[in-house]
Structures are given as structure tokens and as C-alpha cells.
Design an enzyme around this catalytic site. Sequence first.
Site, PDB file in Angstrom:
ATOM      1  N   ASP A   1     -80.771 -44.260  35.337  1.00 28.22           N
ATOM      2  CA  ASP A   1     -81.477 -45.475  34.703  1.00 28.22           C
ATOM      3  C   ASP A   1     -82.042 -45.220  33.381  1.00 28.22           C
ATOM      4  O   ASP A   1     -81.560 -44.351  32.805  1.00 28.22           O
ATOM      5  CB  ASP A   1     -82.519 -45.797  35.515  1.00 28.22           C
ATOM      6  CG  ASP A   1     -83.847 -44.815  35.509  1.00 28.22           C
ATOM      7  OD1 ASP A   1     -83.707 -43.920  34.899  1.00 28.22           O
ATOM      8  OD2 ASP A   1     -84.746 -45.091  36.469  1.00 28.22           O
ATOM      9  N   HIS A   2     -82.711 -46.096  32.842  1.00 26.66           N
ATOM     10  CA  HIS A   2     -83.096 -45.876  31.549  1.00 26.66           C
ATOM     11  C   HIS A   2     -84.141 -44.767  31.219  1.00 26.66           C
ATOM     12  O   HIS A   2     -84.304 -44.406  30.219  1.00 26.66           O
ATOM     13  CB  HIS A   2     -84.056 -47.215  31.144  1.00 26.66           C
ATOM     14  CG  HIS A   2     -85.055 -47.584  32.033  1.00 26.66           C
ATOM     15  ND1 HIS A   2     -84.768 -48.031  33.325  1.00 26.66           N
ATOM     16  CD2 HIS A   2     -86.600 -47.423  32.137  1.00 26.66           C
ATOM     17  CE1 HIS A   2     -86.065 -48.195  34.057  1.00 26.66           C
ATOM     18  NE2 HIS A   2     -86.872 -47.873  33.314  1.00 26.66           N
TER      19      HIS A   2
ATOM     20  N   CYS B   1     -82.656 -40.223  36.674  1.00 29.23           N
ATOM     21  CA  CYS B   1     -83.729 -40.916  36.307  1.00 29.23           C
ATOM     22  C   CYS B   1     -84.789 -40.208  35.683  1.00 29.23           C
ATOM     23  O   CYS B   1     -84.797 -39.250  35.038  1.00 29.23           O
ATOM     24  CB  CYS B   1     -84.203 -41.799  37.462  1.00 29.23           C
ATOM     25  SG  CYS B   1     -84.967 -40.865  38.928  1.00 29.23           S
ATOM     26  N   GLY B   2     -85.937 -40.995  35.609  1.00 27.55           N
ATOM     27  CA  GLY B   2     -87.183 -40.289  34.808  1.00 27.55           C
ATOM     28  C   GLY B   2     -87.573 -38.932  35.355  1.00 27.55           C
ATOM     29  O   GLY B   2     -87.738 -37.809  34.632  1.00 27.55           O
ATOM     30  N   THR B   3     -87.866 -38.984  36.570  1.00 26.11           N
ATOM     31  CA  THR B   3     -88.298 -37.942  37.540  1.00 26.11           C
ATOM     32  C   THR B   3     -87.191 -37.255  38.244  1.00 26.11           C
ATOM     33  O   THR B   3     -87.356 -36.100  38.839  1.00 26.11           O
ATOM     34  CB  THR B   3     -89.335 -38.194  38.435  1.00 26.11           C
ATOM     35  OG1 THR B   3     -88.893 -39.155  39.220  1.00 26.11           O
ATOM     36  CG2 THR B   3     -90.468 -38.736  37.666  1.00 26.11           C
ATOM     37  N   GLY B   4     -86.125 -37.823  38.639  1.00 22.75           N
ATOM     38  CA  GLY B   4     -85.205 -37.413  39.615  1.00 22.75           C
ATOM     39  C   GLY B   4     -85.445 -37.868  40.944  1.00 22.75           C
ATOM     40  O   GLY B   4     -84.636 -37.792  42.108  1.00 22.75           O
TER      41      GLY B   4
ATOM     42  N   GLY C   1     -87.309 -40.702  42.121  1.00 28.77           N
ATOM     43  CA  GLY C   1     -86.641 -42.231  42.650  1.00 28.77           C
ATOM     44  C   GLY C   1     -85.281 -42.309  43.038  1.00 28.77           C
ATOM     45  O   GLY C   1     -84.887 -42.882  44.092  1.00 28.77           O
TER      46      GLY C   1
ATOM     47  N   HIS D   1     -76.976 -23.897  50.846  1.00 31.16           N
ATOM     48  CA  HIS D   1     -77.480 -23.856  52.424  1.00 31.16           C
ATOM     49  C   HIS D   1     -77.659 -25.451  52.757  1.00 31.16           C
ATOM     50  O   HIS D   1     -77.592 -25.816  54.130  1.00 31.16           O
ATOM     51  CB  HIS D   1     -79.038 -23.489  52.125  1.00 31.16           C
ATOM     52  CG  HIS D   1     -79.084 -22.084  52.156  1.00 31.16           C
ATOM     53  ND1 HIS D   1     -79.962 -21.216  52.188  1.00 31.16           N
ATOM     54  CD2 HIS D   1     -78.044 -20.986  51.918  1.00 31.16           C
ATOM     55  CE1 HIS D   1     -79.708 -20.043  52.201  1.00 31.16           C
ATOM     56  NE2 HIS D   1     -78.448 -19.646  51.898  1.00 31.16           N
ATOM     57  N   ASN D   2     -77.869 -26.436  52.088  1.00 33.11           N
ATOM     58  CA  ASN D   2     -77.819 -27.866  52.311  1.00 33.11           C
ATOM     59  C   ASN D   2     -76.665 -28.547  52.256  1.00 33.11           C
ATOM     60  O   ASN D   2     -76.752 -29.890  52.608  1.00 33.11           O
ATOM     61  CB  ASN D   2     -79.028 -28.645  51.650  1.00 33.11           C
ATOM     62  CG  ASN D   2     -80.384 -27.887  51.259  1.00 33.11           C
ATOM     63  OD1 ASN D   2     -80.847 -27.561  50.386  1.00 33.11           O
ATOM     64  ND2 ASN D   2     -80.856 -27.402  52.328  1.00 33.11           N
TER      65      ASN D   2
ATOM     66  N   ARG E   1     -87.238 -37.064  32.253  1.00 31.66           N
ATOM     67  CA  ARG E   1     -88.497 -36.772  31.627  1.00 31.66           C
ATOM     68  C   ARG E   1     -89.136 -35.402  31.825  1.00 31.66           C
ATOM     69  O   ARG E   1     -90.319 -35.224  31.608  1.00 31.66           O
ATOM     70  CB  ARG E   1     -89.312 -37.946  31.837  1.00 31.66           C
ATOM     71  CG  ARG E   1     -88.751 -39.162  31.335  1.00 31.66           C
ATOM     72  CD  ARG E   1     -89.547 -40.623  31.895  1.00 31.66           C
ATOM     73  NE  ARG E   1     -88.884 -41.876  31.472  1.00 31.66           N
ATOM     74  CZ  ARG E   1     -89.115 -42.879  31.810  1.00 31.66           C
ATOM     75  NH1 ARG E   1     -89.680 -42.931  32.862  1.00 31.66           N
ATOM     76  NH2 ARG E   1     -88.677 -43.990  31.242  1.00 31.66           N
TER      77      ARG E   1
ATOM     78  N   ARG F   1     -74.395 -20.816  59.801  1.00 30.20           N
ATOM     79  CA  ARG F   1     -75.793 -20.940  60.555  1.00 30.20           C
ATOM     80  C   ARG F   1     -76.313 -22.402  59.713  1.00 30.20           C
ATOM     81  O   ARG F   1     -76.905 -23.297  60.446  1.00 30.20           O
ATOM     82  CB  ARG F   1     -76.707 -19.992  60.468  1.00 30.20           C
ATOM     83  CG  ARG F   1     -77.458 -19.680  59.124  1.00 30.20           C
ATOM     84  CD  ARG F   1     -78.143 -18.409  59.272  1.00 30.20           C
ATOM     85  NE  ARG F   1     -78.719 -18.242  58.016  1.00 30.20           N
ATOM     86  CZ  ARG F   1     -78.210 -17.775  56.812  1.00 30.20           C
ATOM     87  NH1 ARG F   1     -76.873 -17.262  57.057  1.00 30.20           N
ATOM     88  NH2 ARG F   1     -78.861 -17.247  55.694  1.00 30.20           N
ATOM     89  N   HIS F   2     -75.956 -22.575  58.550  1.00 32.23           N
ATOM     90  CA  HIS F   2     -76.337 -23.700  57.858  1.00 32.23           C
ATOM     91  C   HIS F   2     -75.641 -25.077  58.294  1.00 32.23           C
ATOM     92  O   HIS F   2     -76.397 -26.113  58.112  1.00 32.23           O
ATOM     93  CB  HIS F   2     -76.202 -23.451  56.444  1.00 32.23           C
ATOM     94  CG  HIS F   2     -77.065 -22.192  55.681  1.00 32.23           C
ATOM     95  ND1 HIS F   2     -78.115 -22.546  55.768  1.00 32.23           N
ATOM     96  CD2 HIS F   2     -76.201 -21.080  55.409  1.00 32.23           C
ATOM     97  CE1 HIS F   2     -78.518 -20.914  55.316  1.00 32.23           C
ATOM     98  NE2 HIS F   2     -77.132 -20.272  55.063  1.00 32.23           N
TER      99      HIS F   2
ATOM    100  N   ARG G   1     -77.686 -26.699  60.917  1.00 36.65           N
ATOM    101  CA  ARG G   1     -78.890 -27.361  60.558  1.00 36.65           C
ATOM    102  C   ARG G   1     -78.496 -28.762  59.762  1.00 36.65           C
ATOM    103  O   ARG G   1     -79.044 -29.871  59.900  1.00 36.65           O
ATOM    104  CB  ARG G   1     -79.629 -26.646  59.362  1.00 36.65           C
ATOM    105  CG  ARG G   1     -79.889 -25.348  60.082  1.00 36.65           C
ATOM    106  CD  ARG G   1     -80.411 -24.193  59.074  1.00 36.65           C
ATOM    107  NE  ARG G   1     -80.866 -22.814  60.068  1.00 36.65           N
ATOM    108  CZ  ARG G   1     -81.038 -21.821  59.763  1.00 36.65           C
ATOM    109  NH1 ARG G   1     -80.546 -21.240  58.340  1.00 36.65           N
ATOM    110  NH2 ARG G   1     -81.294 -20.570  60.367  1.00 36.65           N
TER     111      ARG G   1
HETATM  112  C1  RB5 Z   1     -88.359 -45.707  35.590  1.00 37.70           C
HETATM  113  O1  RB5 Z   1     -89.540 -46.045  34.396  1.00 37.70           O
HETATM  114  C2  RB5 Z   1     -88.958 -44.580  36.280  1.00 37.70           C
HETATM  115  O2  RB5 Z   1     -89.798 -44.854  37.135  1.00 37.70           O
HETATM  116  C3  RB5 Z   1     -87.674 -43.921  37.016  1.00 37.70           C
HETATM  117  O3  RB5 Z   1     -86.866 -43.340  35.982  1.00 37.70           O
HETATM  118  C4  RB5 Z   1     -87.946 -42.770  37.802  1.00 37.70           C
HETATM  119  O4  RB5 Z   1     -88.507 -41.667  37.225  1.00 37.70           O
HETATM  120  C5  RB5 Z   1     -88.186 -42.958  39.349  1.00 37.70           C
HETATM  121  O5  RB5 Z   1     -88.533 -41.978  40.166  1.00 37.70           O
END
Ligand code: RB5
Length: 146
Positions: free
Chosen positions: A8-9, A65-68, A70, A98-99, A109, A132-133, A136
Site C-alpha cells: 500500500d502507500h 504496508c506501513g507496519t506489516g 494490516g 517451522h510455520n 515504516r 513435527r512441524h 502443527r
Molecule cells: C496506512 O496508513 C497504514 O494503516 C497501513 O499501511 C498499515 O500500516 C496497516 O496495518
Amino acid sequence: MKIAIGCDHGALEHKNAIAAHLTERGFEVEDFGIYEMQSVDYPDIAAPVCDSIVSGKNELGILVCGTGIGMSIAANKIKGIRAAACSEHFSAKYTRLHNNSNVLCLGGRVIGVGTAIELADIFVDTSFEGDRHQRRIDKITALENR
Ligand code: RB5
């Protein structure tokens, strides 16, 4: 190996850098966008990337995304997807070992472009250990079908 990628942005620069790097390494990268800076809703990108993995068109996916977070929440709603949000090397390696994660989620970000490329490399270069994995993973699949 065929790899699906999308962002995303919050992480266009990261996505483009990872896609270019993996292409340079010889992987076939399918880029689901975004392609220019515009505000989008991350589930709209996570869905086609994950669908292409479930269908077998691509083997692994990378969503940024910003945090990974979402992207990982959205991706994990799709049957057959095991998505992991990672920001350091150990997790990127062990979520494959493992997963048997098939989607790596990164935060544009949270980590720099250089670290994102390193985590992508680790992810695509590491194989599931099985044994074993697998038991699971089978239990996770059973939860999906509950
Ligand atoms: C978008 O602003 C932000 O919410 C998205 O990139 C992400 O961080 C969501 O988890």
C-alpha cells in the site's frame, strides 16, 4: 520460483526495491501494485496476492504496508495462507522453517529498505523443515476448516 508482491502507500519504495532485487536474482516476480503513490486499502492488495498463491500461480508472497500488520491480518483471513509479519532476521527464517509461511509481511515504516531486502532474501531462500512441524500446520488447517 514465482513470487507475488504488493504494497500500500506505506511502503511503495520498499516494494519496488524488493521486487527489483528479487528479479535481479532471477526470481519471477508478479507485482500486484501499487505502482505509483496513491492511498489504497491494504486488503485490496493482500487479496489478489494471496489468491495467486492459493491458486498455485505463485509460490510465495511478500506484502508490505506501513507496519506489516494490516497486511498480515488481511492475508491470514484467506484459506491456505500463513502470513507472518517480521521485522528481524530470526523470525523471517523460522517462519519458513517451522510455520511454512507462504507470505512475508513487512512494515515500510518499521524497517529500512536494506533490512526489508535482507528479510525477503532469507524468506525465499529458506525451506520448510517438515516433520513435527507439519503436524502443527495440519492443526492450523483444521482450525481454518472448523
Ligand atoms: C496506512 O496508513 C497504514 O494503516 C497501513 O499501511 C498499515 O500500516 C496497516 O496495518
